[in-house]
Motif scaffolding. Structure first.
Motif, PDB file in Angstrom:
ATOM      1  N   LEU A  52      35.181  35.585  59.322  1.00  0.00           N
ATOM      2  CA  LEU A  52      34.283  36.258  58.389  1.00  0.00           C
ATOM      3  C   LEU A  52      34.734  36.014  56.952  1.00  0.00           C
ATOM      4  N   ALA A  53      33.794  35.746  56.072  1.00  0.00           N
ATOM      5  CA  ALA A  53      34.103  35.518  54.656  1.00  0.00           C
ATOM      6  C   ALA A  53      33.197  36.380  53.786  1.00  0.00           C
ATOM      7  N   GLY A  54      33.808  37.091  52.838  1.00  0.00           N
ATOM      8  CA  GLY A  54      33.035  37.934  51.931  1.00  0.00           C
ATOM      9  C   GLY A  54      32.185  38.951  52.650  1.00  0.00           C
ATOM     10  N   GLY A  55      32.743  39.550  53.711  1.00  0.00           N
ATOM     11  CA  GLY A  55      31.962  40.434  54.561  1.00  0.00           C
ATOM     12  C   GLY A  55      32.136  41.907  54.263  1.00  0.00           C
ATOM     13  N   TYR A  56      31.365  42.709  54.959  1.00  0.00           N
ATOM     14  CA  TYR A  56      31.393  44.171  54.807  1.00  0.00           C
ATOM     15  C   TYR A  56      30.839  44.785  56.080  1.00  0.00           C
ATOM     16  N   VAL A  57      31.066  46.068  56.266  1.00  0.00           N
ATOM     17  CA  VAL A  57      30.524  46.780  57.423  1.00  0.00           C
ATOM     18  C   VAL A  57      29.122  47.282  57.084  1.00  0.00           C
ATOM     19  N   PRO A  58      28.101  46.845  57.799  1.00  0.00           N
ATOM     20  CA  PRO A  58      26.740  47.310  57.508  1.00  0.00           C
ATOM     21  C   PRO A  58      26.564  48.769  57.910  1.00  0.00           C
ATOM     22  N   GLU A  59      25.748  49.451  57.169  1.00  0.00           N
ATOM     23  CA  GLU A  59      25.467  50.855  57.441  1.00  0.00           C
ATOM     24  C   GLU A  59      23.958  51.065  57.563  1.00  0.00           C
ATOM     25  N   SER A  83      29.364  52.255  48.536  1.00  0.00           N
ATOM     26  CA  SER A  83      30.053  51.442  47.545  1.00  0.00           C
ATOM     27  C   SER A  83      29.075  50.535  46.824  1.00  0.00           C
ATOM     28  N   ASN A  84      29.410  50.153  45.584  1.00  0.00           N
ATOM     29  CA  ASN A  84      28.533  49.307  44.787  1.00  0.00           C
ATOM     30  C   ASN A  84      28.238  47.993  45.487  1.00  0.00           C
ATOM     31  N   SER A  85      29.274  47.365  46.070  1.00  0.00           N
ATOM     32  CA  SER A  85      29.073  46.061  46.697  1.00  0.00           C
ATOM     33  C   SER A  85      28.163  46.173  47.910  1.00  0.00           C
ATOM     34  N   SER A  86      28.380  47.194  48.747  1.00  0.00           N
ATOM     35  CA  SER A  86      27.516  47.359  49.916  1.00  0.00           C
ATOM     36  C   SER A  86      26.098  47.694  49.489  1.00  0.00           C
ATOM     37  N   SER A  87      25.956  48.479  48.429  1.00  0.00           N
ATOM     38  CA  SER A  87      24.630  48.816  47.928  1.00  0.00           C
ATOM     39  C   SER A  87      23.895  47.577  47.456  1.00  0.00           C
ATOM     40  N   ASN A  88      24.622  46.668  46.786  1.00  0.00           N
ATOM     41  CA  ASN A  88      24.001  45.428  46.331  1.00  0.00           C
ATOM     42  C   ASN A  88      23.488  44.619  47.507  1.00  0.00           C
ATOM     43  N   HIS A  89      24.257  44.553  48.584  1.00  0.00           N
ATOM     44  CA  HIS A  89      23.841  43.771  49.745  1.00  0.00           C
ATOM     45  C   HIS A  89      22.664  44.425  50.442  1.00  0.00           C
ATOM     46  N   ILE A  90      22.647  45.750  50.474  1.00  0.00           N
ATOM     47  CA  ILE A  90      21.509  46.439  51.075  1.00  0.00           C
ATOM     48  C   ILE A  90      20.246  46.164  50.275  1.00  0.00           C
ATOM     49  N   SER A  91      20.332  46.256  48.945  1.00  0.00           N
ATOM     50  CA  SER A  91      19.152  46.076  48.116  1.00  0.00           C
ATOM     51  C   SER A  91      18.664  44.647  48.129  1.00  0.00           C
ATOM     52  N   SER A 127      39.652  37.541  45.772  1.00  0.00           N
ATOM     53  CA  SER A 127      40.253  38.521  44.853  1.00  0.00           C
ATOM     54  C   SER A 127      39.419  38.684  43.587  1.00  0.00           C
ATOM     55  N   ASN A 128      38.621  37.664  43.265  1.00  0.00           N
ATOM     56  CA  ASN A 128      37.755  37.721  42.085  1.00  0.00           C
ATOM     57  C   ASN A 128      36.277  37.651  42.486  1.00  0.00           C
ATOM     58  N   ASP A 129      35.975  38.114  43.686  1.00  0.00           N
ATOM     59  CA  ASP A 129      34.600  38.115  44.191  1.00  0.00           C
ATOM     60  C   ASP A 129      33.776  39.132  43.401  1.00  0.00           C
ATOM     61  N   PRO A 130      32.717  38.695  42.694  1.00  0.00           N
ATOM     62  CA  PRO A 130      31.931  39.637  41.888  1.00  0.00           C
ATOM     63  C   PRO A 130      30.965  40.485  42.710  1.00  0.00           C
ATOM     64  N   LEU A 131      30.775  40.139  43.974  1.00  0.00           N
ATOM     65  CA  LEU A 131      29.790  40.841  44.802  1.00  0.00           C
ATOM     66  C   LEU A 131      30.402  41.719  45.877  1.00  0.00           C
ATOM     67  N   MET A 132      31.594  41.340  46.357  1.00  0.00           N
ATOM     68  CA  MET A 132      32.185  42.068  47.484  1.00  0.00           C
ATOM     69  C   MET A 132      33.641  42.379  47.210  1.00  0.00           C
ATOM     70  N   ASP A 133      33.956  43.670  47.131  1.00  0.00           N
ATOM     71  CA  ASP A 133      35.333  44.091  46.879  1.00  0.00           C
ATOM     72  C   ASP A 133      36.221  43.777  48.076  1.00  0.00           C
ATOM     73  N   VAL A 134      37.484  43.478  47.786  1.00  0.00           N
ATOM     74  CA  VAL A 134      38.470  43.274  48.847  1.00  0.00           C
ATOM     75  C   VAL A 134      38.552  44.531  49.717  1.00  0.00           C
ATOM     76  N   ALA A 135      38.409  45.694  49.099  1.00  0.00           N
ATOM     77  CA  ALA A 135      38.486  46.952  49.858  1.00  0.00           C
ATOM     78  C   ALA A 135      37.385  47.036  50.910  1.00  0.00           C
ATOM     79  N   ASP A 136      36.177  46.588  50.575  1.00  0.00           N
ATOM     80  CA  ASP A 136      35.076  46.612  51.544  1.00  0.00           C
ATOM     81  C   ASP A 136      35.323  45.628  52.682  1.00  0.00           C
ATOM     82  N   SER A 137      35.796  44.421  52.340  1.00  0.00           N
ATOM     83  CA  SER A 137      36.102  43.435  53.376  1.00  0.00           C
ATOM     84  C   SER A 137      37.280  43.883  54.235  1.00  0.00           C
ATOM     85  N   SER A 138      38.193  44.646  53.631  1.00  0.00           N
ATOM     86  CA  SER A 138      39.329  45.159  54.396  1.00  0.00           C
ATOM     87  C   SER A 138      38.877  46.200  55.412  1.00  0.00           C
TER      88      SER A 138
END
Length: 232
Positions: A52-59, A83-91, A127-138
């Motif tokens: 997985l790259a630049g991923g997040y848990v969908p809600e 989170s802002n990054s997950s919200s961006n992906h949802i929108s 580490s410099n991903d403008p769309l997905m925080d490391v915390a969300d991918s973690s």
């Protein structure tokens, strides 16, 4: 769910595969695929790894994965924060059925699962991903079992890293599932002579045969390895 059903049907027809790769929204989809596979392991016996790259848990998670993977001890409160990054992906997903107004538990996703997904996994995070925080991918990474889990934090932004220094780590992970030896740590030097002989720029990797090879693909792989050795 539709992708998982298609893969299960392919498995029934004896189509072999080894892993699944997902990037960004595709990483969230790959996570859901792995969750369905974990819930129905007899239908997905070929699945060996998840990358997985630049991923997040969908809600909302509870509505998206098989119910048997949701813990019955989820006592956390719920709220409408996301989170802002997950919200961006949802929108940006184009899915009108999932919005930031969905009620989301404040319990971390991994603690809402009845089990961590039982697949070796590679998690690439910018580490410099403008769309997905490391915390969300973690948080996504934490949904997989620790054994065989690899975290790769790179500086390539919102992307699947392709620079040599990151490819070395990716190949190390993939080498665990290859049926032919991979040149871990020396892929550029190893490939350069054969690439030059074939008229390709050094460092451009020829597409490899499937890890689950039929006899013809195995013979082709032997020819590629032989050409590399002769080119040295």
């Amino acid at each position: 769910a539709a992708a998982a059903a298609a893969a299960a049907a392919a498995q029934a027809s004896d189509l072999q595969y080894d892993g699944i790769l997902g990037f960004s929204n595709g990483a969230a989809a790959a996570f859901l695929f792995a969750a369905h596979a974990a819930a129905h392991p007899d239908q997905f016996i070929s699945l060996r790894f998840v990358a997985l790259a630049g991923g997040y848990v969908p809600e909302p998670l509870e509505k998206l994965i098989p119910h048997q993977l949701i813990t019955s001890n989820n006592s956390g409160t719920t709220n409408n924060t996301i989170s802002n990054s997950s919200s961006n992906h949802i929108s940006n997903s184009g899915n009108s059925n999932v919005t930031s107004d969905d009620v989301i538990s404040d319990v971390p996703p991994s603690e809402r699962l009845s089990m961590q997904l039982p697949y070796p996994s590679l998690h690439m995070m910018g580490s410099n991903d403008p769309l997905m925080d490391v915390a969300d991918s973690s948080q996504l990474m934490d949904c997989f079992q620790p054994h065989g889990r690899v975290q790769l934090i790179h500086d390539s932004g919102h992307a699947v890293p392709q620079q040599s220094r990151w490819m070395t780590e990716i190949i190390k992970f993939m080498a665990n599932f290859a049926e032919i030896p991979l040149p871990v740590g020396h892929h550029r030097a190893h490939r350069a002579p054969a690439a030059a002989a074939a008229g390709r720029p050094a460092g451009v990797l020829k597409r490899a045969p499937s890890l689950k090879k039929p006899a013809a693909a195995a013979a082709a792989a032997a020819e590629v390895v032989s050409a590399d050795i002769e080119g040295k």
